[in-house]
Write a protein that holds these residues in place. Structure first.
Motif, PDB file in Angstrom:
ATOM      1  N   ASP A 172       0.841  -1.197   0.000  1.00 30.43           N
ATOM      2  CA  ASP A 172       0.000   0.000   0.000  1.00 30.43           C
ATOM      3  C   ASP A 172       0.874   1.244   0.000  1.00 30.43           C
ATOM      4  O   ASP A 172       1.924   1.271  -0.658  1.00 30.43           O
ATOM      5  CB  ASP A 172      -0.996  -0.009   1.160  1.00 30.43           C
ATOM      6  N   HIS A 173       0.499   2.257   0.749  1.00 31.79           N
ATOM      7  CA  HIS A 173       1.163   3.555   0.700  1.00 31.79           C
ATOM      8  C   HIS A 173       2.529   3.593   1.390  1.00 31.79           C
ATOM      9  O   HIS A 173       3.258   4.568   1.236  1.00 31.79           O
ATOM     10  CB  HIS A 173       0.267   4.616   1.363  1.00 31.79           C
ATOM     11  N   ILE A 193       2.303   2.904  -4.671  1.00 27.40           N
ATOM     12  CA  ILE A 193       1.226   3.866  -4.867  1.00 27.40           C
ATOM     13  C   ILE A 193       1.805   5.277  -4.990  1.00 27.40           C
ATOM     14  O   ILE A 193       2.592   5.701  -4.149  1.00 27.40           O
ATOM     15  CB  ILE A 193       0.220   3.816  -3.706  1.00 27.40           C
ATOM     16  N   ASN A 195       0.097   9.095  -6.268  1.00 22.73           N
ATOM     17  CA  ASN A 195      -0.965   9.872  -6.900  1.00 22.73           C
ATOM     18  C   ASN A 195      -1.055  11.265  -6.271  1.00 22.73           C
ATOM     19  O   ASN A 195      -0.249  11.602  -5.390  1.00 22.73           O
ATOM     20  CB  ASN A 195      -2.316   9.133  -6.843  1.00 22.73           C
ATOM     21  N   ASP A 198      -1.379  11.117  -2.598  1.00 22.47           N
ATOM     22  CA  ASP A 198      -0.233  10.506  -1.923  1.00 22.47           C
ATOM     23  C   ASP A 198       1.036  10.639  -2.767  1.00 22.47           C
ATOM     24  O   ASP A 198       1.415   9.731  -3.503  1.00 22.47           O
ATOM     25  CB  ASP A 198      -0.482   9.032  -1.619  1.00 22.47           C
ATOM     26  N   CYS A 220      -2.205   2.991  -8.700  1.00 24.57           N
ATOM     27  CA  CYS A 220      -3.278   3.786  -8.073  1.00 24.57           C
ATOM     28  C   CYS A 220      -3.164   5.247  -8.478  1.00 24.57           C
ATOM     29  O   CYS A 220      -3.453   6.157  -7.692  1.00 24.57           O
ATOM     30  CB  CYS A 220      -3.258   3.637  -6.555  1.00 24.57           C
ATOM     31  N   ASP A 223      -6.284   6.656  -8.138  1.00 27.54           N
ATOM     32  CA  ASP A 223      -6.838   6.321  -6.826  1.00 27.54           C
ATOM     33  C   ASP A 223      -8.112   5.496  -6.986  1.00 27.54           C
ATOM     34  O   ASP A 223      -9.170   5.839  -6.463  1.00 27.54           O
ATOM     35  CB  ASP A 223      -7.115   7.593  -6.017  1.00 27.54           C
ATOM     36  N   GLN A 224      -7.964   4.366  -7.705  1.00 24.58           N
ATOM     37  CA  GLN A 224      -9.089   3.464  -7.993  1.00 24.58           C
ATOM     38  C   GLN A 224     -10.239   4.196  -8.689  1.00 24.58           C
ATOM     39  O   GLN A 224     -11.408   3.824  -8.540  1.00 24.58           O
ATOM     40  CB  GLN A 224      -9.579   2.791  -6.708  1.00 24.58           C
ATOM     41  N   LEU A 227      -9.969   9.852  -8.459  1.00 21.63           N
ATOM     42  CA  LEU A 227      -9.416  11.116  -8.948  1.00 21.63           C
ATOM     43  C   LEU A 227      -9.944  11.509 -10.328  1.00 21.63           C
ATOM     44  O   LEU A 227      -9.631  12.590 -10.828  1.00 21.63           O
ATOM     45  CB  LEU A 227      -7.889  11.052  -8.960  1.00 21.63           C
ATOM     46  N   TYR A 255     -13.777  13.049   0.535  1.00 15.27           N
ATOM     47  CA  TYR A 255     -13.125  12.681  -0.729  1.00 15.27           C
ATOM     48  C   TYR A 255     -13.627  13.580  -1.861  1.00 15.27           C
ATOM     49  O   TYR A 255     -12.834  14.138  -2.629  1.00 15.27           O
ATOM     50  CB  TYR A 255     -13.394  11.208  -1.059  1.00 15.27           C
ATOM     51  N   ASN A 329      -5.604   5.836   3.857  1.00 14.51           N
ATOM     52  CA  ASN A 329      -5.317   4.524   3.278  1.00 14.51           C
ATOM     53  C   ASN A 329      -6.653   3.839   3.035  1.00 14.51           C
ATOM     54  O   ASN A 329      -7.225   3.228   3.936  1.00 14.51           O
ATOM     55  CB  ASN A 329      -4.444   3.687   4.218  1.00 14.51           C
TER      56      ASN A 329
END
Length: 341
Positions: A172-173, A193, A195, A198, A220, A223-224, A227, A255, A329
């Motif tokens: 992950d991040h 990741i 983006n 992040d 990502c 971001d899935q 974004l 978000y 996350n």
């Protein structure tokens, strides 16, 4: 052998790691072929792969853990009549459910002896090839260190001619998990990741990879899909769609507000939010390729067209990097479905 393409709709290619092999700045991320982001027919998915290859995307990233993805990629490659793409896959991990992605596990549990070779051999059968260009550990934790039977097994795959390059994919991040192994010289690529929300990998990991000639595969990027601006308070997802968990009601309001704040850069610096997200990641020369799920042809064509736009000015890149980062996350919702962090 990889044949370099002489033309690429939408932009330049970049060398992969410390080699003369050139890969496209956009990579076909094949997770979407598993149905994790909604269902499509197999015919549509095969066509989606071929569409991207025809438009110059010469890099495909799949994984043993992506359901039927490898098999579908293999069928698309057999139908495609053009030049052979750069093909990457990942070693499937073992362990207790999704928890292994959220917290470090012992390497003996995740990759027991012989498992790496077994996983790759199955990938080769599914893909219908004798070798892949890049194999990545789909899960890597820094507490494993740099040595052991698992690294010997990976190096052995190179010696046997089954792979050209070795890499890791971070869960992950937490990109700092890769700093020590990036310094070691043992691997050729790192997938992490990166983006708009992040950008932390730009601070230390990506400059280190530049210094060490390690390829950086940014995932990502959208971001899935968040974004891209598609998400609203009323957006609903079908059962089995990962985004139903990722974009839970708990985070939607914030978000959406943070995505709306990015609209100030449209259209002066990018044609759309999707364009802004892609251009932001590719603005840094240390990023080798941006991995994006392009299993829907319409959206894939829009993504590829972004590379025809002017690059993001450095001043805008720095402004977004410093003023729009958001420490979150989304995958915590997946790791622990009860919401306890």
């Amino acid at each position: 052998m990889i044949v370099k393409s002489k033309q690429f709709m939408g932009g330049e290619r970049t060398n992969f790691a410390n080699s003369d092999i050139e890969v496209s700045k956009l990579c076909f991320g094949a997770w979407g072929l598993s149905g994790i982001f909604g269902q499509s027919s197999e015919k549509e998915l095969i066509r989606a792969v071929i569409n991207c290859l025809e438009k110059g995307v010469n890099f495909i990233d799949t994984a043993r853990d992506y359901g039927e993805s490898e098999r579908i990629v293999g069928k698309a490659l057999r139908e495609f009549k053009g030049e052979e793409p750069f093909l990457a896959t990942k070693i499937q991990s073992k362990g207790p459910g999704m928890v292994r992605w959220g917290m470090p596990r012992d390497v003996e549990e995740v990759y027991p002896k012989g498992w790496i070779t077994k996983s790759l051999d199955k990938s080769l059968r599914e893909l219908g090839v004798e070798r892949v260009n890049l194999v990545q550990l789909h899960l890597y934790w820094s507490n494993w260190g740099l040595e052991g039977y698992w690294m010997d097994e990976l190096q052995g795959l190179k010696e046997k001619g089954k792979i050209d390059f070795l890499g890791i994919s971070l869960p992950d991040h937490r990109h700092e998990n890769a700093l020590v192994i990036a310094n070691s010289g043992l691997i050729d690529s790192i997938q992490t990741i990166v983006n708009v929300f992040d950008p932390l990998a730009f601070d230390s990991l990506i400059p280190l990879c530049q210094k060490k000639n390690i390829a950086v595969l940014a995932r990502c990027v959208l971001d899935q899909g968040g974004l891209s601006g598609f998400l609203t308070q009323s957006t609903k997802f079908e059962e089995g769609d990962l985004r139903k968990t990722l974009f839970s009601e708990r985070i939607r309001e914030e978000y959406i507000a943070r995505v709306d704040a990015l609209k100030q850069y449209i259209p002066l610096h990018a044609s759309s939010l999707t364009s802004l997200a892609i251009k932001f990641v590719l603005a840094h020369p240390g990023v080798t390729s941006a991995l994006i799920s392009m299993h829907i042809e319409k959206f894939a064509n829009e993504n590829i067209a972004v590379l025809d736009e002017p690059p993001l000015p450095d001043s805008v890149f720095q402004e977004i990097r410093t003023h729009h980062r958001w420490y979150k996350n989304l995958f915590n919702e997946v790791y622990w479905s009860d919401g306890i962090y």
